[in-house]
Motif scaffolding. Sequence first.
Motif, PDB file in Angstrom:
ATOM      1  N   GLN A  39       0.805  -1.223   0.000  1.00 53.92           N
ATOM      2  CA  GLN A  39       0.000   0.000   0.000  1.00 53.92           C
ATOM      3  C   GLN A  39       0.842   1.279   0.000  1.00 53.92           C
ATOM      4  OE1 GLN A  39      -3.515   0.265  -0.382  1.00 53.92           O
ATOM      5  NE2 GLN A  39      -2.925  -1.769  -1.077  1.00 53.92           N
ATOM      6  N   PRO A  40       2.019   1.311   0.666  1.00 54.48           N
ATOM      7  CA  PRO A  40       2.813   2.548   0.669  1.00 54.48           C
ATOM      8  C   PRO A  40       3.302   2.987  -0.702  1.00 54.48           C
ATOM      9  CG  PRO A  40       3.531   1.090   2.429  1.00 54.48           C
ATOM     10  CD  PRO A  40       2.606   0.297   1.574  1.00 54.48           C
ATOM     11  N   ARG A 246       7.490   3.894   3.658  1.00 49.72           N
ATOM     12  CA  ARG A 246       7.241   3.311   4.989  1.00 49.72           C
ATOM     13  C   ARG A 246       5.854   2.696   5.074  1.00 49.72           C
ATOM     14  NH1 ARG A 246       9.687   3.297   9.706  1.00 49.72           N
ATOM     15  NH2 ARG A 246      11.322   4.623   8.876  1.00 49.72           N
ATOM     16  N   HIS A 247       5.807   1.465   5.600  1.00 44.57           N
ATOM     17  CA  HIS A 247       4.562   0.746   5.821  1.00 44.57           C
ATOM     18  C   HIS A 247       4.003   1.131   7.197  1.00 44.57           C
ATOM     19  CE1 HIS A 247       2.213  -3.034   6.737  1.00 44.57           C
ATOM     20  NE2 HIS A 247       1.800  -2.771   5.518  1.00 44.57           N
ATOM     21  N   TRP A 248       2.685   0.944   7.399  1.00 49.14           N
ATOM     22  CA  TRP A 248       2.058   1.306   8.678  1.00 49.14           C
ATOM     23  C   TRP A 248       2.691   0.583   9.870  1.00 49.14           C
ATOM     24  CZ3 TRP A 248       0.172  -2.758  11.404  1.00 49.14           C
ATOM     25  CH2 TRP A 248      -0.198  -3.909  10.697  1.00 49.14           C
ATOM     26  N   SER A 249       3.270  -0.588   9.633  1.00 51.29           N
ATOM     27  CA  SER A 249       3.870  -1.375  10.708  1.00 51.29           C
ATOM     28  C   SER A 249       5.235  -0.844  11.137  1.00 51.29           C
ATOM     29  CB  SER A 249       4.021  -2.831  10.255  1.00 51.29           C
ATOM     30  OG  SER A 249       4.948  -2.907   9.177  1.00 51.29           O
TER      31      SER A 249
END
Length: 268
Positions: A39-40, A246-249
Motif C-alpha cells: 500500500q505505501p 514506509r509501511h504502517w507497521s
Amino acid sequence: MKLRLQLFEFEDLPWFPRVVRAGMMDYLRFMISGLKIYQPIVPILREALRHTSQTELLELCAGAGGGTEGVWRALQAQDLPQLHVTLTDLYPQPAAWQHLHERTSGGLAFLPTPVDATRVPATLPGFRVVFSAFHHFPPAVAEAILADAVRQRAGIGVFEGAGKHWHEVALAALVMPVALLCITPFIRPFRWSRLLFTYLVPLIPVCTIWDGVVSILRLYPPNQLLALAHRADPSGAFEWRVGKARHWSGSQVLYLTGWPKSQLQIEK
C-alpha cells in the motif's frame, strides 16, 4: 544493511517440486495481501502511471500474484477505474491467478504461457511492475530486465516488500514459521497438498523460512538499484526514482521506478 549475497532460494531451482513451490507462493500471497505490504507504494506507482499515461499494468515475475489485488483496488479508487492488470511469469501459475481473476471480476487477467522478463514480447503493452521478485536475479539479469524496458520505452517499477534490515531477517526466521503454521488452513483456494506439505511433511515451512531469510540478504539496496538502472539506460533516456516507502507497521518497501523522458527533457 548494504551487504548483498547472491545465495540460492529453493523456489528458483528447476528441479524443486511444483506443488511445494505453489504452496510457498500461496502463503506469501496470503501474507502480502493480508498485511497490505505494498500500500505505501500506491502514490509512487500512481505518479509513474501519470507520467506514462498508462491504464494497463503488466506484472512480470508475478509468482502467485501476492499484493497485486490490493494495489489494483487502491489505484482504482484514485481516479483510475479503468486500470487493468495482466499477470505473467516464466513459470505461470494459472491456478492461483484464476482465483484472483474471479475475485476481481476480470480486473486481473493473466497469460498461461511463459513470459521472459528480459525479453518481453512487444505485443504485451502496459507499465511493467515487478513485486517481490527482482532480488531473485543476479546483476546481469536484473540489468537486462531494466534494459528491455528502456529498449521498448516501457515504464517499469520494481518493488520489494522489505527495507533490507537485520531485524527483518530475525522476523523471517522466528515469526514466519509460527504465522505459516497458524494461517495455512485459511488460505484459499483450499488444497489438500498444502496441508500435507505443511504439517505432515513440512517442506513448505522449512523452505519458506530459508527463502524468506535469503530474500532479504539478496535485496538490492537503493544505491545498487540506481546503479543497475543507469547501466541499463546509458543514454539517460529514462527518468529514474529510487527509495524506501514506509509501511504502517514501521517496516519499509524498496522501490525503483522509471519512465521515458520527454523529448524536451532529453534535449536539456
